[in-house]
Scaffold this motif. Structure first.
Motif, PDB file in Angstrom:
ATOM      1  N   TYR A  67       0.838  -1.198   0.000  1.00 54.17           N
ATOM      2  CA  TYR A  67       0.000   0.000   0.000  1.00 54.17           C
ATOM      3  C   TYR A  67       0.871   1.245   0.000  1.00 54.17           C
ATOM      4  CZ  TYR A  67      -3.613  -3.294   1.288  1.00 54.17           C
ATOM      5  OH  TYR A  67      -4.483  -4.347   1.290  1.00 54.17           O
ATOM      6  N   ALA A  68       0.309   2.328  -0.539  1.00 54.86           N
ATOM      7  CA  ALA A  68       0.942   3.637  -0.482  1.00 54.86           C
ATOM      8  C   ALA A  68      -0.037   4.586   0.199  1.00 54.86           C
ATOM      9  CB  ALA A  68       1.283   4.130  -1.882  1.00 54.86           C
ATOM     10  N   VAL A  69       0.460   5.755   0.587  1.00 54.68           N
ATOM     11  CA  VAL A  69      -0.364   6.782   1.229  1.00 54.68           C
ATOM     12  C   VAL A  69      -0.453   7.972   0.284  1.00 54.68           C
ATOM     13  CG1 VAL A  69      -0.510   8.403   3.158  1.00 54.68           C
ATOM     14  CG2 VAL A  69       0.286   6.067   3.552  1.00 54.68           C
ATOM     15  N   GLY A  70      -1.656   8.476   0.105  1.00 54.02           N
ATOM     16  CA  GLY A  70      -1.813   9.630  -0.767  1.00 54.02           C
ATOM     17  C   GLY A  70      -3.229  10.135  -0.831  1.00 54.02           C
ATOM     18  N   VAL A  71      -3.464  11.029  -1.788  1.00 46.90           N
ATOM     19  CA  VAL A  71      -4.785  11.594  -2.065  1.00 46.90           C
ATOM     20  C   VAL A  71      -5.256  10.974  -3.374  1.00 46.90           C
ATOM     21  CG1 VAL A  71      -6.076  13.699  -2.611  1.00 46.90           C
ATOM     22  CG2 VAL A  71      -4.227  13.776  -0.914  1.00 46.90           C
ATOM     23  N   PHE A  72      -6.512  10.548  -3.400  1.00 44.52           N
ATOM     24  CA  PHE A  72      -7.051   9.916  -4.599  1.00 44.52           C
ATOM     25  C   PHE A  72      -8.527  10.223  -4.726  1.00 44.52           C
ATOM     26  CE2 PHE A  72      -6.678   6.982  -1.048  1.00 44.52           C
ATOM     27  CZ  PHE A  72      -7.967   6.526  -0.874  1.00 44.52           C
ATOM     28  N   LEU A  73      -9.036  10.056  -5.953  1.00 42.69           N
ATOM     29  CA  LEU A  73     -10.474  10.193  -6.178  1.00 42.69           C
ATOM     30  C   LEU A  73     -11.154   9.003  -5.524  1.00 42.69           C
ATOM     31  CD1 LEU A  73     -10.501  11.322  -9.896  1.00 42.69           C
ATOM     32  CD2 LEU A  73     -11.187  12.682  -7.922  1.00 42.69           C
ATOM     33  N   ASP A 132     -12.404  19.370  -0.341  1.00 38.36           N
ATOM     34  CA  ASP A 132     -13.060  19.006  -1.596  1.00 38.36           C
ATOM     35  C   ASP A 132     -12.269  19.445  -2.821  1.00 38.36           C
ATOM     36  OD1 ASP A 132     -16.434  19.370  -0.345  1.00 38.36           O
ATOM     37  OD2 ASP A 132     -15.266  17.560  -0.705  1.00 38.36           O
ATOM     38  N   SER A 133     -11.212  20.199  -2.631  1.00 37.75           N
ATOM     39  CA  SER A 133     -10.341  20.608  -3.735  1.00 37.75           C
ATOM     40  C   SER A 133      -9.295  19.538  -4.058  1.00 37.75           C
ATOM     41  CB  SER A 133      -9.640  21.918  -3.378  1.00 37.75           C
ATOM     42  OG  SER A 133      -8.788  21.722  -2.259  1.00 37.75           O
ATOM     43  N   GLY A 134      -9.193  18.504  -3.212  1.00 37.62           N
ATOM     44  CA  GLY A 134      -8.162  17.486  -3.383  1.00 37.62           C
ATOM     45  C   GLY A 134      -6.915  17.781  -2.583  1.00 37.62           C
ATOM     46  N   ASN A 135      -6.962  18.776  -1.733  1.00 38.55           N
ATOM     47  CA  ASN A 135      -5.823  19.191  -0.916  1.00 38.55           C
ATOM     48  C   ASN A 135      -5.981  18.633   0.496  1.00 38.55           C
ATOM     49  OD1 ASN A 135      -3.516  20.571  -0.109  1.00 38.55           O
ATOM     50  ND2 ASN A 135      -4.537  22.561   0.030  1.00 38.55           N
ATOM     51  N   PHE A 136      -4.954  17.905   0.966  1.00 37.52           N
ATOM     52  CA  PHE A 136      -4.938  17.440   2.352  1.00 37.52           C
ATOM     53  C   PHE A 136      -4.149  18.455   3.158  1.00 37.52           C
ATOM     54  CE2 PHE A 136      -3.273  15.034   5.970  1.00 37.52           C
ATOM     55  CZ  PHE A 136      -4.475  14.565   6.493  1.00 37.52           C
ATOM     56  N   VAL A 137      -4.734  18.963   4.254  1.00 32.47           N
ATOM     57  CA  VAL A 137      -4.184  20.113   4.978  1.00 32.47           C
ATOM     58  C   VAL A 137      -4.040  19.815   6.459  1.00 32.47           C
ATOM     59  CG1 VAL A 137      -4.583  22.550   5.515  1.00 32.47           C
ATOM     60  CG2 VAL A 137      -5.303  21.652   3.314  1.00 32.47           C
ATOM     61  N   LEU A 138      -2.919  20.283   7.031  1.00 31.15           N
ATOM     62  CA  LEU A 138      -2.693  20.248   8.473  1.00 31.15           C
ATOM     63  C   LEU A 138      -2.739  21.675   8.997  1.00 31.15           C
ATOM     64  CD1 LEU A 138       0.285  17.743   8.535  1.00 31.15           C
ATOM     65  CD2 LEU A 138      -2.071  17.274   9.189  1.00 31.15           C
ATOM     66  N   TYR A 139      -3.433  21.877  10.138  1.00 29.82           N
ATOM     67  CA  TYR A 139      -3.615  23.199  10.729  1.00 29.82           C
ATOM     68  C   TYR A 139      -2.984  23.263  12.114  1.00 29.82           C
ATOM     69  CZ  TYR A 139      -7.381  23.648   7.264  1.00 29.82           C
ATOM     70  OH  TYR A 139      -8.113  23.691   6.101  1.00 29.82           O
ATOM     71  N   TRP A 147       0.885  22.918   6.747  1.00 31.42           N
ATOM     72  CA  TRP A 147       1.361  22.015   5.705  1.00 31.42           C
ATOM     73  C   TRP A 147       0.165  21.631   4.862  1.00 31.42           C
ATOM     74  CZ3 TRP A 147       0.288  17.231   3.778  1.00 31.42           C
ATOM     75  CH2 TRP A 147       1.247  16.646   2.949  1.00 31.42           C
ATOM     76  N   GLN A 148       0.408  21.484   3.534  1.00 27.37           N
ATOM     77  CA  GLN A 148      -0.658  21.036   2.643  1.00 27.37           C
ATOM     78  C   GLN A 148      -0.052  20.268   1.476  1.00 27.37           C
ATOM     79  OE1 GLN A 148      -2.930  24.360   1.173  1.00 27.37           O
ATOM     80  NE2 GLN A 148      -1.128  25.667   1.025  1.00 27.37           N
ATOM     81  N   SER A 149      -0.756  19.230   1.079  1.00 26.38           N
ATOM     82  CA  SER A 149      -0.245  18.363   0.010  1.00 26.38           C
ATOM     83  C   SER A 149      -0.076  19.129  -1.295  1.00 26.38           C
ATOM     84  CB  SER A 149      -1.169  17.157  -0.187  1.00 26.38           C
ATOM     85  OG  SER A 149      -2.470  17.567  -0.574  1.00 26.38           O
ATOM     86  N   ILE A 150      -0.899  20.111  -1.529  1.00 28.19           N
ATOM     87  CA  ILE A 150      -0.861  20.865  -2.783  1.00 28.19           C
ATOM     88  C   ILE A 150       0.464  21.623  -2.964  1.00 28.19           C
ATOM     89  CG2 ILE A 150      -1.896  23.052  -2.062  1.00 28.19           C
ATOM     90  CD1 ILE A 150      -3.844  22.687  -4.461  1.00 28.19           C
TER      91      ILE A 150
END
Length: 171
Positions: A67-73, A132-139, A147-150
């Motif tokens: 497995y890998a870790v990421g953002v996906f549809l 919902d933009s596809g961006n994973f964000v840490l606050y 930090w943000q994946s984008i």
């Protein structure tokens, strides 16, 4: 008759305007769901954190023999990956765990292996969101993005993404 028609037209416009305003406010309030400290994912049970619309997910997806870790549809049979963490690393086994730790780190934990930070943070995160933009964000605790994946593009460009000159791309 003309006054009645004008009044009906006015009421229809007013109703439509109020309905659109209500939907816009609800959409703005529901752009993301918060992922709290201590939350975790595993590849075989709760494998991802969804955006509010369910369009995007952050978490584990099948890759090679692991497995890998990421953002996906999300919500489609074949996952379409738009961002991958540590993409040059080998796939991880089904015994791996992704944790937003109580001390504010996003960590991939594997048995008999050292923890791997997914995000290099200069301060602890207080919560995370899959937008919902596809961006994973840490606050942080002030609700500022730390930090943000984008900001770490791989081989897919998302609609809200800005490419900065001189940024290190992970192509």
């Amino acid at each position: 008759m003309a006054i009645a028609t004008t009044l009906i037209f006015f009421l229809i416009i007013l109703f439509v305007s109020l309905h659109l305003h209500t939907n816009t406010v609800q959409a703005q309030q529901q752009r993301h769901s918060n992922i709290t400290l201590g939350s975790s994912l595993t590849p075989t049970t709760n494998s991802s954190w969804l955006s509010v619309s369910g369009l995007y997910a952050f978490g584990f997806y099948p890759e090679g023999n692991g497995y890998a870790v990421g953002v996906f549809l999300a919500g489609i049979l074949e996952k379409t990956v738009v961002w991958t963490a540590n993409r040059d690393n080998a796939p991880v086994p089904s015994s791996a765990t992704l944790v937003l730790t109580s001390d504010g780190r996003l960590v991939l934990q594997q048995p008999q292996s050292q923890d791997t930070d997914i995000a290099n943070l200069t301060q602890p995160a207080s919560y995370a969101s899959m937008l919902d933009s596809g961006n994973f964000v840490l606050y942080n605790s002030d609700h500022n993005i730390i930090w943000q994946s984008i900001d770490h593009p791989t081989d897919t460009i998302l609609s809200d993404q800005i490419l900065l000159a001189g940024a290190g791309f992970d192509f």
